[in-house]
Design a protein around this motif. Structure first.
Motif, PDB file in Angstrom:
ATOM      1  N   HIS A 179       2.305  -0.697  -8.645  1.00 40.90           N
ATOM      2  CA  HIS A 179       0.986  -0.894  -8.035  1.00 40.90           C
ATOM      3  C   HIS A 179       0.098  -1.807  -8.879  1.00 40.90           C
ATOM      4  O   HIS A 179      -0.941  -2.255  -8.398  1.00 40.90           O
ATOM      5  CB  HIS A 179       0.288   0.458  -7.853  1.00 40.90           C
ATOM      6  N   ARG A 190       0.830  -1.206   0.000  1.00 43.68           N
ATOM      7  CA  ARG A 190       0.000   0.000   0.000  1.00 43.68           C
ATOM      8  C   ARG A 190       0.867   1.260   0.000  1.00 43.68           C
ATOM      9  O   ARG A 190       2.056   1.212   0.317  1.00 43.68           O
ATOM     10  CB  ARG A 190      -0.908   0.001   1.226  1.00 43.68           C
ATOM     11  N   ASN A 191       0.233   2.390  -0.330  1.00 42.37           N
ATOM     12  CA  ASN A 191       0.948   3.679  -0.261  1.00 42.37           C
ATOM     13  C   ASN A 191       1.475   3.887   1.149  1.00 42.37           C
ATOM     14  O   ASN A 191       0.784   3.585   2.124  1.00 42.37           O
ATOM     15  CB  ASN A 191       0.002   4.838  -0.610  1.00 42.37           C
ATOM     16  N   GLY A 192       2.696   4.407   1.228  1.00 40.17           N
ATOM     17  CA  GLY A 192       3.274   4.682   2.542  1.00 40.17           C
ATOM     18  C   GLY A 192       3.865   3.456   3.211  1.00 40.17           C
ATOM     19  O   GLY A 192       4.235   3.505   4.380  1.00 40.17           O
ATOM     20  N   THR A 205       9.305   3.357  -1.638  1.00 38.71           N
ATOM     21  CA  THR A 205      10.231   4.377  -2.151  1.00 38.71           C
ATOM     22  C   THR A 205      11.457   4.496  -1.259  1.00 38.71           C
ATOM     23  O   THR A 205      12.593   4.626  -1.753  1.00 38.71           O
ATOM     24  CB  THR A 205       9.500   5.737  -2.272  1.00 38.71           C
ATOM     25  N   ASP A 246      11.171   3.661  -9.614  1.00 38.63           N
ATOM     26  CA  ASP A 246      10.034   3.916  -8.733  1.00 38.63           C
ATOM     27  C   ASP A 246       8.800   4.233  -9.582  1.00 38.63           C
ATOM     28  O   ASP A 246       8.686   5.319 -10.141  1.00 38.63           O
ATOM     29  CB  ASP A 246      10.375   5.090  -7.799  1.00 38.63           C
ATOM     30  N   GLU A 247       7.922   3.287  -9.680  1.00 34.65           N
ATOM     31  CA  GLU A 247       6.695   3.409 -10.477  1.00 34.65           C
ATOM     32  C   GLU A 247       6.975   3.942 -11.885  1.00 34.65           C
ATOM     33  O   GLU A 247       6.433   4.981 -12.284  1.00 34.65           O
ATOM     34  CB  GLU A 247       5.671   4.279  -9.744  1.00 34.65           C
ATOM     35  N   GLN A 287      10.176   8.601  -8.748  1.00 37.69           N
ATOM     36  CA  GLN A 287       8.722   8.595  -8.940  1.00 37.69           C
ATOM     37  C   GLN A 287       8.259   9.927  -9.536  1.00 37.69           C
ATOM     38  O   GLN A 287       7.373   9.962 -10.374  1.00 37.69           O
ATOM     39  CB  GLN A 287       8.060   8.369  -7.582  1.00 37.69           C
ATOM     40  N   SER A 312       3.688   4.251 -14.432  1.00 43.28           N
ATOM     41  CA  SER A 312       2.416   4.798 -13.943  1.00 43.28           C
ATOM     42  C   SER A 312       1.719   5.711 -14.944  1.00 43.28           C
ATOM     43  O   SER A 312       0.510   5.889 -14.880  1.00 43.28           O
ATOM     44  CB  SER A 312       2.635   5.545 -12.626  1.00 43.28           C
TER      45      SER A 312
END
Lengths: 334, 246
Positions: free
Chosen positions: B192, B35-37, B41, B159-160, B82, B163
């Motif tokens: 994600h 999940r986010n957080g 990263t 990083d992503e 990101q 997206s």
């Protein structure tokens, strides 16, 4: 260096040379100070050469200082005058002048003023950079606002110091505040400024790839092998010293340090290695041409001060680039 | 080989990573999910040598990452952020050249830059200023810079990176990264899109609240219970792999 960059540098050098020729030929003569055009007399020629040297040296300092600040702060609006470096250098120089009677007696006032100006410019840069952060990141608008406020405070303090000085050491503060190109410069200061520009240009050219990488983000630049701490210490010091040298030569002059890097970038692209050569040339060309142009502008109170002319010409360019920058990023984040 | 030993990291007193340990072999595509957080990263930045963990150590090829000089690390480890910079005046070619510049001693870098730009599908835009590109084009540009930067058996930390890409460009970039992994590189990427991770990743590291809660193949990590519990939505595993349920 590719053909376009070489052509742009040659073009800027030619623009500077033609500007120097124009300033050499244009001036005022006779008891009524009438505008003249032609080869100057033996008496007048050294004065015009002095003005050309002062303007070219100060313009180079401003052009390179502006380029370094714009690159390191990732802010197209950055410049020594806008960030308050010129005002900080001016304040420190004024304070130094107050206390430098003994130094002046042995002919080293220019050195004391330059060193004090460098300290003043770097101190303001440190304060503005600290105030210009939001959430740990340098924010372009906050940076400009902080620079404007610090610049105003330094300007007021300079006036205060000058009002406290004995009239004999006060000098013509009014003229100095609007920028003035001296016809009889402190020649050691001119040579120091030129040497400083040469040194900083060589260093910036050698660090050109690192400056290019530094225009991304801290993480990206570090990932590309750039030591940002070292780069910033070296080149911020250079930018501060260059700003101080320009103030010591000609007083605070607006917008040349802002416009010159944009002019060079428009001609040759954004590689900093080549811009470190082109930007000082552009700054010198702008200031020499401005000094030549103002010889013909008189509203009855004498020739237009050079700082007024550069502000009138540079202000609209600043607003245009500010608007473009805001449109580009969809806001104020850089 | 990348080895992460007992790594913890704190922002002030708040823990972002808690005692993470794992080993990842070169020649693989490894996905960081969660999940986010969750700490993806932060771990990726530590793996790329951009931040030194508060505790523990990260070793790359048996050497602690923090002890590798910035210049050597730049040739071996490339990082894609990101949120890369936006207001950059350099052209696509110049941006990609920044990556190749770290390998200046190898020579022939103009050809490498051109090859990578063509490979990532930006050949027609090579002279366009970076700030004029769309979000997806910018993302491909910084991936291309990373491809030009790291040496053949290096580490790519992204990083992503997918997206902002449309499905076609997503598969193009995934194909390029898979090929790099086959050639011996270690590709670590935060993602994600779990169905895509399920299809393309060799190993999955699942982070929750700064802890490594699962480490293994996509099939072993992406259990229906864990997915439902974490994301509060249903995933189903069919013949085509993992997909979102109705």
């Amino acid at each position: 260096m590719n053909g376009r960059r070489a052509l742009a540098i040659a073009g800027l050098a030619a623009l500077l040379l033609v500007g120097c020729a124009a300033r050499l030929l244009v001036g005022h003569a006779g008891p009524d100070g009438a505008l003249t055009f032609g080869l100057p007399s033996e008496t007048i020629a050294p004065l015009r050469v002095g003005a050309i040297a002062s303007a070219a040296a100060a313009g180079m300092c401003l052009g390179l200082s502006g380029l370094l600040l714009q690159a390191l702060l990732r802010n197209p609006l950055a410049a020594p005058f806008i960030l308050g470096l010129s005002a900080g250098a001016g304040l420190a120089t004024t304070i130094a002048a107050w206390f430098s009677g003994a130094i002046a007696a042995i002919g080293l006032a220019w050195l004391a003023n330059s060193l004090a100006g460098t300290v003043g410019a770097l101190a303001v840069l440190a304060i503005v950079a600290a105030l210009g952060r939001r959430s740990g990141v340098l924010d372009p608008l906050t940076l400009i606002l902080a620079g404007t406020v610090i610049s105003t405070i330094c300007g007021a303090l300079t006036l205060l110091v000058q009002s406290l000085m004995p009239p004999s050491t006060r000098g013509d503060s009014w003229t100095w505040f609007m920028g003035q190109v001296p016809e009889i410069p402190d020649w050691p200061l001119v040579w120091v400024a030129v040497a400083l520009v040469a040194l900083c240009a060589v260093v910036a050219t050698r660090l050109g790839d690192e400056l290019d990488a530094a225009s991304t983000t801290d993480d990206e630049a570090t990932s590309l092998g750039v030591s940002l701490g070292r780069l910033r210490i070296v080149l911020f010091t250079g930018a501060g010293a260059l700003a101080a040298a320009s103030v010591a030569l000609c007083g605070p002059i607006a917008f040349v340090g802002f416009v010159a890097p944009h002019l060079a970038r428009g001609l040759m692209g954004s590689r900093h290695g080549a811009l470190a050569v082109a930007s000082p040339l552009a700054g010198a060309a702008i200031l020499v041409w401005a000094d030549a142009l103002r010889q013909g502008i008189d509203f009855g109170a004498g020739r237009l001060p050079i700082g007024v002319l550069t502000a009138l010409l540079g202000g609209p360019v600043f607003l245009s680039i500010m608007r473009r920058s805001r449109v580009r990023t969809g806001g104020w984040s850089c | 080989m990348l080895t992460i030993r007992e790594v913890s990291h704190f922002f002030g007193r708040r823990p972002a990573l808690r005692r993470i340990s794992c080993e990842v072999s070169s020649g693989q595509m490894v996905a960081l999910v969660g999940r986010n957080g969750g700490g993806k990263t932060t771990l990726l930045r530590a793996v790329a040598g951009l931040t030194r963990p508060s505790e523990g150590r990260i070793e790359w090829r048996g050497i602690e990452m923090a002890r590798i000089s910035a210049r050597v690390r730049a040739r071996q480890v490339a990082y894609v952020a990101q949120n890369p910079g936006l207001s950059i005046d350099l052209s696509v070619r110049e941006m990609v050249s920044l990556g190749a510049a770290t390998r200046r001693r190898e020579g022939g870098l103009d050809g490498l830059v051109q090859k990578v730009i063509e490979e990532i599908g930006l050949g027609a835009l090579h002279d366009r200023p970076y700030h004029e590109l769309s979000a997806g084009e910018r993302q491909r540009c910084v991936v291309a810079r990373a491809l030009a930067q790291h040496e053949a058996r290096g580490l790519l930390a992204l990083d992503e990176p997918l997206s902002n890409l449309d499905p076609g460009e997503t598969m193009r970039v995934v194909g390029i990264l898979k090929a790099r992994a086959r050639d011996g590189a270690l590709v670590v990427l935060a993602m994600h899109d779990l169905p895509l991770v399920d299809k393309v990743a060799d190993q999955v590291l699942w982070l929750e609240g700064g802890e490594l809660v699962a480490n293994g193949t996509p099939a072993s990590v992406f259990t229906p219970e864990r997915l439902a519990q974490t994301f509060h939505c249903d995933f189903v595993r069919g013949p085509q792999g993992l997909s979102l349920g109705r």
